[in-house]
Design a protein around this motif. Structure first.
Motif, PDB file in Angstrom:
ATOM      1  N   PRO A   1      -0.473   7.090   2.493  1.00  0.00           N
ATOM      2  CA  PRO A   1       0.586   8.080   2.253  1.00  0.00           C
ATOM      3  C   PRO A   1       1.927   7.436   1.945  1.00  0.00           C
ATOM      4  N   ASP A   2       2.754   8.175   1.251  1.00  0.00           N
ATOM      5  CA  ASP A   2       4.143   7.777   1.073  1.00  0.00           C
ATOM      6  C   ASP A   2       4.837   7.883   2.433  1.00  0.00           C
ATOM      7  N   LEU A   3       5.701   6.928   2.756  1.00  0.00           N
ATOM      8  CA  LEU A   3       6.299   6.872   4.090  1.00  0.00           C
ATOM      9  C   LEU A   3       7.757   7.313   4.143  1.00  0.00           C
ATOM     10  N   THR A   4       8.251   7.924   3.077  1.00  0.00           N
ATOM     11  CA  THR A   4       9.655   8.311   3.064  1.00  0.00           C
ATOM     12  C   THR A   4      10.000   9.212   4.241  1.00  0.00           C
ATOM     13  N   LEU A   5       9.161  10.195   4.521  1.00  0.00           N
ATOM     14  CA  LEU A   5       9.458  11.167   5.570  1.00  0.00           C
ATOM     15  C   LEU A   5       8.586  10.987   6.805  1.00  0.00           C
ATOM     16  N   MET A   6       7.900   9.854   6.916  1.00  0.00           N
ATOM     17  CA  MET A   6       6.974   9.665   8.021  1.00  0.00           C
ATOM     18  C   MET A   6       7.687   9.666   9.375  1.00  0.00           C
ATOM     19  N   ALA A   7       8.850   9.055   9.469  1.00  0.00           N
ATOM     20  CA  ALA A   7       9.573   9.018  10.745  1.00  0.00           C
ATOM     21  C   ALA A   7      10.011  10.411  11.173  1.00  0.00           C
ATOM     22  N   ARG A   8      10.298  11.277  10.207  1.00  0.00           N
ATOM     23  CA  ARG A   8      10.704  12.641  10.542  1.00  0.00           C
ATOM     24  C   ARG A   8       9.508  13.506  10.908  1.00  0.00           C
ATOM     25  N   SER A   9       8.375  13.302  10.245  1.00  0.00           N
ATOM     26  CA  SER A   9       7.217  14.148  10.502  1.00  0.00           C
ATOM     27  C   SER A   9       6.458  13.729  11.761  1.00  0.00           C
ATOM     28  N   ARG A  10       6.366  12.428  12.005  1.00  0.00           N
ATOM     29  CA  ARG A  10       5.625  11.929  13.163  1.00  0.00           C
ATOM     30  C   ARG A  10       6.508  11.603  14.353  1.00  0.00           C
ATOM     31  N   GLY A  11       7.738  11.190  14.077  1.00  0.00           N
ATOM     32  CA  GLY A  11       8.633  10.781  15.147  1.00  0.00           C
ATOM     33  C   GLY A  11       8.690   9.265  15.273  1.00  0.00           C
ATOM     34  N   VAL A  12       9.848   8.744  15.634  1.00  0.00           N
ATOM     35  CA  VAL A  12      10.020   7.297  15.712  1.00  0.00           C
ATOM     36  C   VAL A  12       9.223   6.697  16.863  1.00  0.00           C
ATOM     37  N   ASP A  13       9.069   7.438  17.968  1.00  0.00           N
ATOM     38  CA  ASP A  13       8.293   6.909  19.099  1.00  0.00           C
ATOM     39  C   ASP A  13       6.823   6.738  18.714  1.00  0.00           C
ATOM     40  N   TYR A  14       6.314   7.684  17.946  1.00  0.00           N
ATOM     41  CA  TYR A  14       4.925   7.601  17.485  1.00  0.00           C
ATOM     42  C   TYR A  14       4.734   6.347  16.629  1.00  0.00           C
TER      43      TYR A  14
ATOM     44  N   CYS B   1       0.819  -1.214   0.000  1.00  0.00           N
ATOM     45  CA  CYS B   1       0.000   0.000   0.000  1.00  0.00           C
ATOM     46  C   CYS B   1       0.853   1.265   0.000  1.00  0.00           C
ATOM     47  N   HIS B   2       1.930   1.241   0.763  1.00  0.00           N
ATOM     48  CA  HIS B   2       2.761   2.437   0.933  1.00  0.00           C
ATOM     49  C   HIS B   2       4.007   2.360   0.057  1.00  0.00           C
ATOM     50  N   SER B   3       4.499   3.521  -0.310  1.00  0.00           N
ATOM     51  CA  SER B   3       5.712   3.590  -1.126  1.00  0.00           C
ATOM     52  C   SER B   3       6.770   4.415  -0.405  1.00  0.00           C
ATOM     53  N   LEU B   4       7.973   4.378  -0.958  1.00  0.00           N
ATOM     54  CA  LEU B   4       9.078   5.249  -0.525  1.00  0.00           C
ATOM     55  C   LEU B   4       9.560   5.972  -1.781  1.00  0.00           C
ATOM     56  N   GLU B   5       8.800   6.958  -2.197  1.00  0.00           N
ATOM     57  CA  GLU B   5       9.005   7.563  -3.513  1.00  0.00           C
ATOM     58  C   GLU B   5      10.269   8.399  -3.629  1.00  0.00           C
ATOM     59  N   HIS B   6      10.960   8.637  -2.512  1.00  0.00           N
ATOM     60  CA  HIS B   6      12.191   9.436  -2.564  1.00  0.00           C
ATOM     61  C   HIS B   6      13.420   8.596  -2.225  1.00  0.00           C
ATOM     62  N   GLN B   7      13.261   7.293  -2.239  1.00  0.00           N
ATOM     63  CA  GLN B   7      14.369   6.385  -1.919  1.00  0.00           C
ATOM     64  C   GLN B   7      14.584   5.415  -3.071  1.00  0.00           C
ATOM     65  N   ARG B   8      15.824   5.223  -3.474  1.00  0.00           N
ATOM     66  CA  ARG B   8      16.139   4.283  -4.541  1.00  0.00           C
ATOM     67  C   ARG B   8      16.643   2.958  -3.942  1.00  0.00           C
ATOM     68  N   TYR B   9      16.331   1.876  -4.631  1.00  0.00           N
ATOM     69  CA  TYR B   9      16.733   0.556  -4.148  1.00  0.00           C
ATOM     70  C   TYR B   9      18.252   0.459  -3.993  1.00  0.00           C
ATOM     71  N   ASN B  10      18.997   0.924  -5.014  1.00  0.00           N
ATOM     72  CA  ASN B  10      20.446   0.747  -4.955  1.00  0.00           C
ATOM     73  C   ASN B  10      21.096   1.633  -3.890  1.00  0.00           C
ATOM     74  N   ARG B  11      20.508   2.807  -3.640  1.00  0.00           N
ATOM     75  CA  ARG B  11      21.028   3.653  -2.556  1.00  0.00           C
ATOM     76  C   ARG B  11      20.801   2.974  -1.209  1.00  0.00           C
ATOM     77  N   MET B  12      19.621   2.396  -1.036  1.00  0.00           N
ATOM     78  CA  MET B  12      19.320   1.667   0.182  1.00  0.00           C
ATOM     79  C   MET B  12      20.292   0.503   0.362  1.00  0.00           C
ATOM     80  N   ALA B  13      20.542  -0.234  -0.719  1.00  0.00           N
ATOM     81  CA  ALA B  13      21.439  -1.387  -0.647  1.00  0.00           C
ATOM     82  C   ALA B  13      22.825  -0.964  -0.178  1.00  0.00           C
ATOM     83  N   ARG B  14      23.321   0.100  -0.748  1.00  0.00           N
ATOM     84  CA  ARG B  14      24.663   0.570  -0.394  1.00  0.00           C
ATOM     85  C   ARG B  14      24.742   0.990   1.071  1.00  0.00           C
TER      86      ARG B  14
END
Length: 247
Positions: free
Chosen positions: A109-122, A54-67
């Protein structure tokens, strides 16, 4: 001065949103560790298997994540790409937003920035506080985000739980209920400690995705501070040398 105050207030809005979101239930502290690549890898696996439908990470690339998290491109292609995407593409899902809005009432929603907008504790608390509620369309509700449109996609891992309330009576005999905790109704494939640890991994991964450069930035910051300290010593000695003959 007014512009500075407005800017500071704007920067504080995400934090205020987190506090409001968890105002009725204490948020658990997420013990994330962005240096733990094993945790990041397990979090990535959980995300693509349970969240990316359902959710995407539209600002993250697979190969960048791998590295960044210690995987090869081949490992990513074999284990983390299920949409036919190329390893250099962005981490988008295959669900059309128009269909998603029709099915869930709102497009996930896209979750790329969710941890920054909501916070990791949330996020950490939210993922653990789904409970059975037959009045909701998907049969579950959430303590941190009441009446959320998201189904409990992790129920096979966590199991199904119901809330346990503590009833209080005032002098007039009026009753109020306070959430005491949860009772497991149907066990999942993981024990409660295992599920909690899995949510640490998932939130850890989302915290990384929100700012992939942060580990390098922190490392660079140490050298910058050290350089400024050494430079200040040199500048001080130059100042003394320059002014020693000035009376």
């Amino acid at each position: 001065m007014k512009k500075i105050i407005v800017a500071l207030a704007f920067l504080a809005l995400p934090a205020l949103g987190v506090a409001a979101g968890g105002a009725d239930y204490p948020l658990q502290v997420a013990p994330i560790d962005l240096h733990n690549k094993a945790s990041l890898q397990k979090g990535a696996r959980l995300f693509v298997n349970y969240c990316m439908g359902c959710h995407s990470l539209e600002h993250q690339r697979y190969n960048r994540m791998a590295r960044d998290i210690g995987l090869t491109d081949e490992q990513v292609k074999s284990n983390l790409i299920f949409t036919g995407a190329k390893v250099g593409e962005l981490m988008k899902n295959a669900m059309p937003k128009s269909d998603a809005k029709q099915w869930f009432g709102v497009a996930p929603p896209d979750l790329t920035l969710m941890a920054r907008s909501r916070g990791v504790d949330y996020l950490y608390t939210y993922l653990q506080t789904f409970y059975l509620d037959p009045t909701r369309p998907f049969g579950v509700n959430n303590v941190v985000f009441p009446n959320a449109g998201m189904p409990h996609v992790l129920w096979e891992l966590q199991g199904l739980q119901k809330p346990v309330y503590e009833v209080h009576k005032d002098k007039a005999g009026n009753e109020t209920k306070t959430l005491k905790g949860f009772e497991l109704v149907q066990p999942g494939s993981m024990s409660p400690p295992e599920f909690k640890e899995a949510m640490v991994d998932l939130v850890n991964f989302l915290a990384y995705v929100g700012e992939p450069i942060q580990l390098q930035r922190q490392s660079l910051g140490i050298w910058v501070v050290l350089f400024l300290f050494l430079a200040s010593v040199v500048f001080y000695l130059l100042k003394k040398e320059y002014w020693k003959d000035v009376h």
